[in-house]
Design a protein around this motif. Sequence first.
Motif, mmCIF file in Angstrom:
data_model
loop_
_atom_site.group_PDB
_atom_site.id
_atom_site.type_symbol
_atom_site.label_atom_id
_atom_site.label_comp_id
_atom_site.label_asym_id
_atom_site.label_seq_id
_atom_site.Cartn_x
_atom_site.Cartn_y
_atom_site.Cartn_z
ATOM 1 N N GLU A 24 0.844 -1.187 0.000
ATOM 2 C CA GLU A 24 0.000 0.000 0.000
ATOM 3 C C GLU A 24 0.885 1.244 0.000
ATOM 4 O O GLU A 24 1.976 1.242 0.558
ATOM 5 C CB GLU A 24 -0.878 -0.040 1.254
ATOM 6 N N THR A 25 0.423 2.319 -0.625
ATOM 7 C CA THR A 25 1.169 3.578 -0.634
ATOM 8 C C THR A 25 0.475 4.581 0.278
ATOM 9 O O THR A 25 -0.543 4.278 0.896
ATOM 10 C CB THR A 25 1.244 4.162 -2.059
ATOM 11 N N GLU A 27 -1.041 7.151 -0.749
ATOM 12 C CA GLU A 27 -2.151 7.774 -1.468
ATOM 13 C C GLU A 27 -3.490 7.351 -0.872
ATOM 14 O O GLU A 27 -3.645 6.229 -0.388
ATOM 15 C CB GLU A 27 -2.114 7.379 -2.944
ATOM 16 N N SER A 30 -5.418 3.774 -1.373
ATOM 17 C CA SER A 30 -4.414 2.833 -1.855
ATOM 18 C C SER A 30 -4.634 1.459 -1.215
ATOM 19 O O SER A 30 -5.056 1.352 -0.070
ATOM 20 C CB SER A 30 -3.016 3.348 -1.504
#
Length: 165
Positions: A24-25, A27, A30
């Motif tokens: 996961e990022t 963002e 995400s």
Amino acid sequence: MEILKLSDLIGQEIAEVRYRYSPETDEEYSVQSCTTFIKLVNNKIIGIPNFDDDEYLRYTPENLNYFKGNFDNGSKISYDAAKLLNGETIVDILFCYDGNEPEYDHSAYFKLSNGYYLTERSHAPVGIYVGLLLLNEEEFLKEKHRLAKLNIDIRSFLKNKDELL
């Protein structure tokens, strides 16, 4: 340009399986993701499809580079999983449907010659498993029953995609 058909995958032997995990990022919205890459004994590299169109993959230079690059740089699966996958033959491909519509959120299941089913959970929020799933017959039937409660049916590509399993 060569076109690989789903029907051509039936009877193909698996040489090796690898995967690519993306965490996961930061963002918003995400999710983590994981994609499985399967090298067949004929040296074709495929993923696990989400749709039942017989024209599965067009081997353009970009697609060839994508699959080869991801396979070559992918992580190896565990020894125990490799023992259950390498050398096995794809005997059917099973797809999920919501009524008569393909259910794109669920990857197909490759039914293998040893009775196992290979699929993947390709994306999910952190805390939920993503990656390769290898189910025996009993586990597959439990998953099929769970999906049926969500009005998702599993159909055989080989037999008749309109016929429920």
